[in-house]
Scaffold this motif. Structure first.
Motif, short mmCIF file in Angstrom:
data_model
loop_
_atom_site.label_atom_id
_atom_site.label_comp_id
_atom_site.label_asym_id
_atom_site.label_seq_id
_atom_site.Cartn_x
_atom_site.Cartn_y
_atom_site.Cartn_z
N VAL A 84 0.86 -1.18 0.00
CA VAL A 84 0.00 0.00 0.00
C VAL A 84 0.90 1.23 0.00
N VAL A 85 0.68 2.11 -0.95
CA VAL A 85 1.46 3.34 -1.06
C VAL A 85 0.64 4.48 -0.47
N SER A 86 1.26 5.21 0.47
CA SER A 86 0.56 6.34 1.10
C SER A 86 1.32 7.63 0.87
N THR A 87 0.62 8.60 0.27
CA THR A 87 1.15 9.95 0.14
C THR A 87 0.40 10.91 1.04
N ASP A 88 -0.39 10.35 1.96
CA ASP A 88 -1.18 11.13 2.91
C ASP A 88 -0.28 11.55 4.07
N VAL A 96 4.65 6.66 11.58
CA VAL A 96 6.04 6.66 12.06
C VAL A 96 6.10 6.76 13.58
N GLN A 97 4.97 7.18 14.19
CA GLN A 97 4.90 7.22 15.65
C GLN A 97 4.40 5.89 16.23
N ARG A 359 7.32 0.10 5.77
CA ARG A 359 6.89 -0.48 7.05
C ARG A 359 6.02 -1.70 6.78
N LYS A 360 6.06 -2.67 7.69
CA LYS A 360 5.22 -3.85 7.61
C LYS A 360 4.17 -3.77 8.71
N THR A 361 2.91 -4.02 8.35
CA THR A 361 1.82 -3.90 9.34
C THR A 361 1.84 -5.10 10.28
N LEU A 362 1.70 -4.82 11.57
CA LEU A 362 1.65 -5.87 12.59
C LEU A 362 0.23 -6.30 12.87
N LYS A 363 -0.73 -5.46 12.50
CA LYS A 363 -2.15 -5.78 12.66
C LYS A 363 -2.93 -5.01 11.60
N ASP A 364 -4.19 -5.34 11.43
CA ASP A 364 -5.03 -4.61 10.46
C ASP A 364 -5.06 -3.13 10.83
N ILE A 365 -4.97 -2.27 9.83
CA ILE A 365 -4.99 -0.83 10.05
C ILE A 365 -6.11 -0.22 9.22
N GLU A 366 -6.97 0.54 9.88
CA GLU A 366 -8.08 1.21 9.21
C GLU A 366 -7.67 2.63 8.83
N VAL A 367 -7.95 3.01 7.58
CA VAL A 367 -7.65 4.37 7.13
C VAL A 367 -8.59 4.74 6.00
N ASN A 368 -9.24 5.87 6.14
CA ASN A 368 -10.12 6.41 5.10
C ASN A 368 -11.17 5.42 4.61
N LEU A 380 5.56 4.60 2.83
CA LEU A 380 5.20 5.95 3.24
C LEU A 380 5.98 6.93 2.38
N VAL A 381 5.32 7.54 1.43
CA VAL A 381 6.00 8.47 0.52
C VAL A 381 6.07 9.82 1.22
N THR A 382 7.05 9.93 2.12
CA THR A 382 7.20 11.16 2.91
C THR A 382 7.57 12.35 2.03
#
Length: 477
Positions: A84-88, A96-97, A359-368, A380-382
């Motif tokens: 998953v690519v994120s530019t948000d 990152v936190q 980053r690799k997800t350790l659990k399901d992450i909800e976004v948008n 994470l396209v910082t």
């Protein structure tokens, strides 16, 4: 009465089963609402599309076209893995936190096989291990070490390097600065001596960097095979030094390797192979991004004489304020070079040497309204926020003066060239100080002109089509 009770019990059971089933279905349906996107071709996914060169400092066309089609968060498949690519910007700052809670550091297979030994991928170290590694790195390359120990050695390195460059007909800035940085860091890590060693560690890392985003096909003749071959040679060289240190423990150099070997008995997670991993990772991290950013700075200064003029004025003021103009740099002078730092920050903002953080997800992450499943990779396209026109006016224009007016809180939220959170690069200040010293010596003692090259080519890591070759000469010659 029994039949009525049985009926009620049955009805109640049906209701419970229905509710549980509905909840499970709801959870399942929710889980499969993935971010929009395309998985591309079987096995390779959209890897080839990502590697198509773009010839601008802007985000690669692969990213820009998919933002227009799918929005700021989309899915793809790279080197056979769902990503998953994120530019948000807000989502990226949040993630990152969340190191160790929602996500952990991750590398593409090309990186993992370079940094892991015997299948042991400890580059993702967390908790106490990460804290130890960060403190160990800072103790040898952090602010205190720079101020108390490294500053004169760095200035001496830069003086000798630029003098050597000036004796050559022309130099490729990327290659020359990479070799310079690698050799210095290797000396601080394990006592590498470029003049005495048969192994040209700078040349080997130049070959290694070429294979980082190649397809991980380890057969003779491929770029990736050559990359791994050079990696093994560097590791073997360092392993030889480590064995020598263990065989003569009474000799103490006080460098990074001595420090790590001393901790072998007290830190249970440390092994000889892990120490080699750490040193290899530090060599790579310290050289690749620094040398590429320096090349970009030379490009910008060549194309913006008014910036060079302002830079020269700042460093001439420093020389004039000394009792002896040729006296060595001191820490207070380095910290007073405000415009120099603005030039470096603007180059880091525009350069975005690395496309983003993995980053690799350790659990399901909800976004948008979407779900990123556990075990997936997030890029994470910082760099996206560093091109945001709402934050940086005319974002593709090189303008160091913009940093004079920017507030610290805006910078901290929208400028992450060295990562963020607990994983922020421990060598960030070292890299900036090295670039500062190079610029100081350059503009006070040398003049140069571009010979050829300097054309941008992202693949998607920042690069140059034909390098950047310059001719360097002393000002009094």
């Amino acid at each position: 009465m029994w039949s009525t009770g049985l009926y009620v019990a049955t009805l109640l059971a049906i209701c419970i089963i229905f509710m549980v089933s509905k909840r499970r279905n709801s959870r399942f349906n929710k889980a499969i609402i993935l971010p929009p996107g395309s998985k591309g071709f079987p096995l390779i996914g959209e890897t080839l599309q990502l590697l198509i060169p773009s010839y601008s400092l802007d985000l690669p066309s692969f990213i820009r076209s998919r933002i227009q089609r799918y929005g700021p968060i989309f899915q793809t498949r790279l080197v056979g893995r769902p990503v998953v690519v994120s530019t948000d910007g807000d989502f990226n700052r949040y993630l990152v936190q969340q190191e160790g809670r929602l996500v952990e550091m991750w590398y593409l297979d090309t990186f993992s096989k370079l940094f892991a030994q015997e299948g042991e991928a400890r580059t993702n170290a967390a908790g106490l291990v990460h804290k130890y590694l960060r403190n160990l790195t800072l103790s040898h390359f952090g602010s205190e070490s720079l101020r108390e120990k490294l500053l004169p050695h760095l200035e001496d390195l830069v003086q000798k390097s630029l003098h050597r460059w000036s004796t050559q007909e022309s130099i490729d800035i990327k290659e020359a600065s990479l070799t310079m940085t690698i050799e210095f860091v290797a000396k601080q890590l394990f006592g590498y001596d470029a003049e005495k060693s048969k192994e040209k560690i700078g040349e080997k890392f130049a070959h290694i960097s070429q294979g980082l985003l190649s397809f991980p096909l380890n057969i003779p003749g491929t770029t990736y095979h050559s990359c791994l071959k050079n990696q093994r040679e560097v590791m073997d060289m360092m392993r030889g030094v480590l064995k020598e240190r263990l065989a003569s423990s009474e000799t103490c150099r006080g460098d990074f390797l001595d420090h790590a070997l001393k901790d072998l008995d007290t830190e249970k997670f440390l092994t000889e192979d892990f120490i080699l991993q750490i040193m290899f990772g530090l060599l790579f991290a310290s050289s690749e991004s620094t040398s590429m950013t320096l090349t970009l700075i030379f490009k910008f200064l060549s194309e913006n004489p008014h910036v060079l003029e302002e830079l020269e004025a700042e460093h001439e003021r420093i020389l004039k304020s000394r009792e002896t103009p040729d006296s060595p740099l001191i820490w207070s002078e380095v910290k007073s070079m405000t415009f120099t730092l603005q030039v470096i920050n603007e180059s880091l903002r525009l350069g975005n040497v690395s496309l983003g953080l993995l980053r690799k997800t350790l659990k399901d992450i909800e976004v948008n309204g979407y779900t990123i499943p556990a075990g997936w990779t997030i890029m994470l396209v910082t760099s996206a926020c560093q091109y945001n026109p709402n934050i940086y006016k005319d974002p593709l224009t090189f303008n160091p003066w913009r940093w004079k007016e920017m507030q610290p809180d805006v910078i901290s939220k929208n400028f992450m060239p060295f990562g963020g959170g607990t994983r922020q690069c421990a060598g960030a200040e070292f890299a900036k100080v090295l670039m500062t010293i190079i610029l100081h010596v350059l503009v006070t003692k040398y003049r140069w002109k571009k010979i050829k090259g300097g054309e941008i080519a992202r693949t998607p890591i920042l690069g140059f089509q034909n390098g950047l070759h310059i001719e360097l000469a002393q000002k009094d010659s």
